[in-house]
Design a protein around this motif. Structure first.
Motif, short mmCIF file in Angstrom:
data_model
loop_
_atom_site.label_atom_id
_atom_site.label_comp_id
_atom_site.label_asym_id
_atom_site.label_seq_id
_atom_site.Cartn_x
_atom_site.Cartn_y
_atom_site.Cartn_z
N ALA A 20 -19.96 7.27 -36.06
CA ALA A 20 -20.29 7.98 -36.18
C ALA A 20 -21.42 7.20 -37.29
CB ALA A 20 -20.38 9.26 -36.43
N LEU A 21 -20.75 6.79 -37.60
CA LEU A 21 -20.72 5.85 -39.31
C LEU A 21 -21.77 4.53 -39.39
CD1 LEU A 21 -18.95 6.70 -41.82
CD2 LEU A 21 -21.48 7.68 -41.50
N GLU A 22 -20.96 3.71 -38.05
CA GLU A 22 -21.05 3.50 -37.38
C GLU A 22 -22.57 2.87 -35.99
OE1 GLU A 22 -17.21 0.33 -37.84
OE2 GLU A 22 -17.38 0.73 -36.25
N ARG A 23 -22.77 3.91 -35.67
CA ARG A 23 -23.47 3.84 -34.89
C ARG A 23 -24.95 4.24 -35.59
NH1 ARG A 23 -20.79 8.11 -31.29
NH2 ARG A 23 -19.50 6.39 -30.52
N SER A 24 -24.60 4.41 -37.14
CA SER A 24 -25.96 5.02 -37.65
C SER A 24 -26.62 4.12 -38.71
CB SER A 24 -25.68 6.02 -38.67
OG SER A 24 -25.58 7.57 -37.59
#
Length: 125
Positions: A20-24
């Motif tokens: 989730a953080l990498e996608r953001s």
């Protein structure tokens, strides 16, 4: 790019949070316990320590205290499912944010975004 060190002992949760953080747009280094985070803090720069509080070997509060000695500008966000532990974290590190489980991944990303919103704005000027 903002770098996050994630310490979470639950593999499934660690994988979800990382994705989730990498996608953001965040760069994430993930470890499965606090003791594994210390060598990374000693050798690399991170902008945020995102840590579960209840973990084996070294809890997230102890990790955050050690991290503060190693990297005084490091921001801290705790994640936990235990209300009593949340109170202890708030007393020990009042400048840290606490996100209580269960939470939606979107809520986590929004909290992290808020922590770095001003920096992102100044980077775009």
């Amino acid at each position: 790019m903002i770098r996050i060190l994630l310490a979470e002992d639950d593999r499934v949760m660690r994988d979800y949070l990382t994705r989730a953080l990498e996608r953001s747009g965040y760069a994430v280094a993930a470890v499965d316990r606090g003791t594994a985070a210390i060598p990374l803090l000693e050798t690399q720069h991170f902008d945020l320590l995102l840590t579960d509080i209840v973990m084996p070997e070294m809890d997230g509060i102890e990790l955050a205290q050690k991290a503060a000695d190693l990297a005084p500008d490091l921001r801290v966000m705790f994640i936990t499912g235990f209300a009593a532990v949340t109170l202890k974290a708030g007393k020990t590190m009042p400048q840290a944010r606490v996100l209580s489980k269960p939470f939606h991944l979107r809520d986590l990303v929004l909290e992290v975004d808020r922590m770095f919103e001003l920096e992102r704005m100044s980077d775009n000027i």
